[in-house]
Scaffold this motif. Structure first.
Motif, PDB file in Angstrom:
ATOM      1  N   VAL A   3      70.338  21.989-114.058  1.00 17.90           N
ATOM      2  CA  VAL A   3      70.002  20.578-114.260  1.00 17.90           C
ATOM      3  C   VAL A   3      70.658  19.719-113.185  1.00 17.90           C
ATOM      4  CG1 VAL A   3      70.377  18.613-115.806  1.00 17.90           C
ATOM      5  CG2 VAL A   3      69.544  20.775-116.733  1.00 17.90           C
ATOM      6  N   LEU A   4      71.929  19.997-112.908  1.00 16.34           N
ATOM      7  CA  LEU A   4      72.621  19.240-111.865  1.00 16.34           C
ATOM      8  C   LEU A   4      71.968  19.460-110.507  1.00 16.34           C
ATOM      9  CD1 LEU A   4      76.353  19.740-112.872  1.00 16.34           C
ATOM     10  CD2 LEU A   4      75.003  17.651-113.060  1.00 16.34           C
ATOM     11  N   PHE A   5      71.535  20.691-110.235  1.00 16.75           N
ATOM     12  CA  PHE A   5      70.848  20.957-108.976  1.00 16.75           C
ATOM     13  C   PHE A   5      69.530  20.192-108.906  1.00 16.75           C
ATOM     14  CE2 PHE A   5      67.965  23.481-106.320  1.00 16.75           C
ATOM     15  CZ  PHE A   5      68.698  23.509-105.138  1.00 16.75           C
ATOM     16  N   GLY A   6      68.798  20.156-110.027  1.00 17.59           N
ATOM     17  CA  GLY A   6      67.538  19.404-110.065  1.00 17.59           C
ATOM     18  C   GLY A   6      67.762  17.913-109.871  1.00 17.59           C
ATOM     19  N   LEU A   7      68.819  17.380-110.487  1.00 19.46           N
ATOM     20  CA  LEU A   7      69.131  15.962-110.315  1.00 19.46           C
ATOM     21  C   LEU A   7      69.584  15.647-108.888  1.00 19.46           C
ATOM     22  CD1 LEU A   7      70.984  15.161-113.658  1.00 19.46           C
ATOM     23  CD2 LEU A   7      68.710  14.376-112.956  1.00 19.46           C
ATOM     24  N   GLY A   8      70.008  16.691-108.171  1.00 15.93           N
ATOM     25  CA  GLY A   8      70.442  16.508-106.790  1.00 15.93           C
ATOM     26  C   GLY A   8      69.327  16.005-105.884  1.00 15.93           C
ATOM     27  N   PHE A   9      68.071  16.212-106.269  1.00  9.21           N
ATOM     28  CA  PHE A   9      66.967  15.693-105.468  1.00  9.21           C
ATOM     29  C   PHE A   9      66.883  14.170-105.576  1.00  9.21           C
ATOM     30  CE2 PHE A   9      65.526  20.116-106.018  1.00  9.21           C
ATOM     31  CZ  PHE A   9      65.343  20.437-104.688  1.00  9.21           C
ATOM     32  N   LEU A  10      67.444  13.610-106.658  1.00  6.93           N
ATOM     33  CA  LEU A  10      67.469  12.159-106.809  1.00  6.93           C
ATOM     34  C   LEU A  10      68.695  11.563-106.119  1.00  6.93           C
ATOM     35  CD1 LEU A  10      66.517  11.906-110.593  1.00  6.93           C
ATOM     36  CD2 LEU A  10      65.028  11.605-108.599  1.00  6.93           C
ATOM     37  N   ASN A  11      69.826  12.235-106.250  1.00  6.55           N
ATOM     38  CA  ASN A  11      71.054  11.726-105.665  1.00  6.55           C
ATOM     39  C   ASN A  11      71.903  12.940-105.262  1.00  6.55           C
ATOM     40  OD1 ASN A  11      73.327  10.379-104.933  1.00  6.55           O
ATOM     41  ND2 ASN A  11      73.615   9.305-106.885  1.00  6.55           N
ATOM     42  N   ALA A  12      72.364  12.974-104.030  1.00  8.61           N
ATOM     43  CA  ALA A  12      73.105  14.120-103.503  1.00  8.61           C
ATOM     44  C   ALA A  12      74.439  14.313-104.218  1.00  8.61           C
ATOM     45  CB  ALA A  12      73.338  13.952-102.011  1.00  8.61           C
TER      46      ALA A  12
END
Length: 86
Positions: A11-20
């Motif tokens: 999930v954190l990796f997926g959210l990384g596309f929104l914010n590094a």
């Protein structure tokens, strides 16, 4: 527990596309998990120690039980090796 942590990392990796910043959080979590796993494996866990202790206790009981029988045989072998027994 491991499955939940794996899902959290994804999930954190997926959210990384929104914010590094989320990618950074995922990396920190992965490093923390790898570090605790490595430390736990090096020191051994309680179940391995319990198995080791049980094995050691069984060996000590066997040693106490059969020490007298083997002592006589060892003494006879020692006498033969020294040449005292003819």
């Amino acid at each position: 527990m491991t499955v939940l942590l794996f899902i959290l990392v994804m999930v954190l990796f997926g959210l990384g596309f929104l914010n590094a910043l989320w990618w950074g959080a995922a990396v920190v979590l992965v490093f923390a998990l790898v570090g605790t796993r490595r430390g736990r494996r090096g020191s051994g866990n309680d179940s391995n120690y319990g198995e080791y202790k049980d094995h050691r206790d069984r060996e000590e009981r066997w040693e106490r039980r059969y020490r007298r029988q083997r002592r006589g045989r060892w003494n006879r072998q020692d006498r033969r090796d020294r040449g005292h027994d003819r």
